[in-house]
Every structure is written in C-alpha cells, then in structure tokens.
Design a protein around this motif. Structure first.
Motif, short mmCIF file in Angstrom:
data_model
loop_
_atom_site.label_atom_id
_atom_site.label_comp_id
_atom_site.label_asym_id
_atom_site.label_seq_id
_atom_site.Cartn_x
_atom_site.Cartn_y
_atom_site.Cartn_z
N GLN A 262 0.86 -1.18 0.00
CA GLN A 262 0.00 0.00 0.00
C GLN A 262 0.90 1.24 0.00
O GLN A 262 1.85 1.31 0.79
CB GLN A 262 -0.86 0.00 1.27
CG GLN A 262 -1.71 1.22 1.48
CD GLN A 262 -2.25 1.27 2.92
OE1 GLN A 262 -1.49 1.42 3.88
NE2 GLN A 262 -3.56 1.14 3.07
N PHE B 49 -7.76 -6.64 5.21
CA PHE B 49 -6.95 -6.87 4.01
C PHE B 49 -6.70 -8.37 3.88
O PHE B 49 -6.21 -9.02 4.81
CB PHE B 49 -5.60 -6.15 4.13
CG PHE B 49 -5.70 -4.66 4.06
CD1 PHE B 49 -5.84 -3.90 5.21
CD2 PHE B 49 -5.66 -3.99 2.83
CE1 PHE B 49 -5.95 -2.52 5.16
CE2 PHE B 49 -5.76 -2.61 2.77
CZ PHE B 49 -5.90 -1.88 3.93
N ILE C 42 -10.04 -5.69 0.04
CA ILE C 42 -10.17 -4.84 1.22
C ILE C 42 -11.65 -4.88 1.60
O ILE C 42 -12.50 -4.34 0.88
CB ILE C 42 -9.74 -3.39 0.95
CG1 ILE C 42 -8.38 -3.34 0.24
CG2 ILE C 42 -9.67 -2.61 2.27
CD1 ILE C 42 -7.99 -1.94 -0.25
N ASP D 56 -7.80 3.79 3.97
CA ASP D 56 -7.35 2.82 2.97
C ASP D 56 -7.17 3.46 1.60
O ASP D 56 -6.73 2.79 0.65
CB ASP D 56 -8.35 1.66 2.86
CG ASP D 56 -8.51 0.91 4.17
OD1 ASP D 56 -9.60 0.33 4.38
OD2 ASP D 56 -7.57 0.93 4.99
#
Lengths: 113, 123
Positions: free
Chosen positions: A43, A68, A81, A88
C-alpha cells in the motif's frame, strides 16, 4: 523479466464496502517444491514509501488489519479490502519475487465513492 | 525493527552523478540485503539492484548495470547508491529497502523502506 499487470487502474468504493484488486503475472510464481506463491502486496499513500501488506500471496504482515486479504495462485491473484475505511485510500501494488529482477504491477488507485 | 533513513533531496545536471545514502537506525545492516528502487513522478516502482553488506555482493538490474554502483559501509551502518550519466528520465524518488530473507531466496519482499530521496535531473 516477469511482467505484472493489475486491474482495474482505479476504483472508487463506498465506505464499508469491499474493494477487489486483480494482479496477473506473465508466468507462474508458484514454486512447486514448497507450494508457495512468491507474490507480495503493498500500500502506498501520497508522499510515503510503500508499506508491505501481504507476502506469500495471502500472509498478512504483522499489524496489518484483517480487512486486508490476499488470494490466488499461479498467475492470478487478488487483494481484497473488506469494510473499506477512509485511511485505505492509496495506491496498491503487487510484486513478484519468484525470479530476479523483482517486478511490480503498475498500481491500482483506491478512492472513496 | 531497524529503520532506514535516507539522505536529502538532490538536484543534478544531465551527465553528472548522484550518490544517495541509506543509514540503518536502531539496528545493523548485517541482517539485511539492501535493495534500491525508484519511482518516477506518477509512475510505478522499478528495482535497481541490491547489496548484501556482509559479503559486499551486489546484483544489478540489466537496465542500470553500466551506470549504477551500490556499496555499503557496515561500520557506518550505511548503504549507498551512485547513479552516473544522469538524464532527465532519471528524475525520480529513490528508495532503499531491506530484505531479511536474502539467505533463503535470491529476491524477496521489501520491508522496511527508507523515506525516499527525490533526485531531480535538470539543466
């Protein structure tokens, strides 16, 4: 080199809903000797380095929320997700580490709808 | 876990060289292979190469083979990446990143990461 592709390029999901990102490798990253997929997910938020989320395609890094999850095998993988949160919002990258050089997908941007 | 702290932003002329450092804070480099990657503005991640500091072994991506040198000073807990013959296309954020599993497999996932160093190549 193994070429990694991702889809979609971007997606917008409502808070609390599910986001799914696909990653495909040009050749299998499954090592038959140990039955492990050499695939990681990261990420990246603006102005920050990438953060490791998942390795071995489905093993969450310590401290990563359980919303996740990673799945798939061989050449096709998915990052999911669940229950999307505002924090996020980021770009997500897959990376293969089966064969050098390690290569990354082009990224998928996740936004709030 | 060790933190990786990189040197500050650089502005360079085309044809020159840049050397970026990556210091291990709160630990030693010895447990890691140190990788270097870059990210051009708005683009994805590209692996440049790596060093295993304990044996000074390096491995470079073919694209950078002729222009990059990765070194390490274990006593200073610092790794370096020098890129020469800079061109505008080398403008990017350069990251160092650790690999704890380098004894088990040639390449692995990357964790931790340095904060990144912006290198701008402009005349």
């Amino acid at each position: 080199d193994i070429v990694m592709t991702q889809s979609p390029d971007s997606l917008a999901v409502s808070l609390g809903e599910r986001a799914s990102i696909n990653c495909k490798s040009s050749q299998s990253v499954l090592y038959s000797s140990n039955n492990k997929n050499y695939l990681a997910w990261y990420q990246q938020k603006p102005g920050q380095p990438p953060k490791l989320l998942i390795y071995w395609a489905s093993t969450r890094e310590s401290g990563v929320p359980d919303r996740f999850s990673g799945g798939g095998s061989g050449t096709d993988f998915t990052l999911t997700i669940s229950n999307l949160q505002a924090e996020d919002v980021a770009v997500y990258y897959c990376q293969q580490y089966y064969i050098s050089p390690p290569t990354f997908g082009p990224g998928t941007k996740v936004d709030i709808k | 876990q060790v933190q990786l702290v990189q040197s500050g932003a650089e502005v360079k002329k085309p044809g020159s060289s840049v050397k970026v450092s990556c210091k291990a804070s709160g630990g030693t480099l010895s447990n890691y292979a140190i990788n270097w990657l870059r990210q051009a503005p708005g683009q994805g991640l590209e692996w440049i190469g790596r060093i295993i500091p304990t044996v000074d072994a390096t491995d470079y991506a073919q694209k950078f083979q002729l222009r990059v040198s990765i070194t390490a000073d274990e006593s200073a807990r610092t790794a370096y990446m020098e890129l020469s013959s800079l061109r505008s296309e080398d403008t990017a954020v350069y990251y160092c990143a650790g690999d704890l599993r380098f004894l088990e497999w040639p390449v692995n996932w990357f964790d931790p990461w340095g904060q990144g160093t912006l290198v701008t190549v402009s005349s």
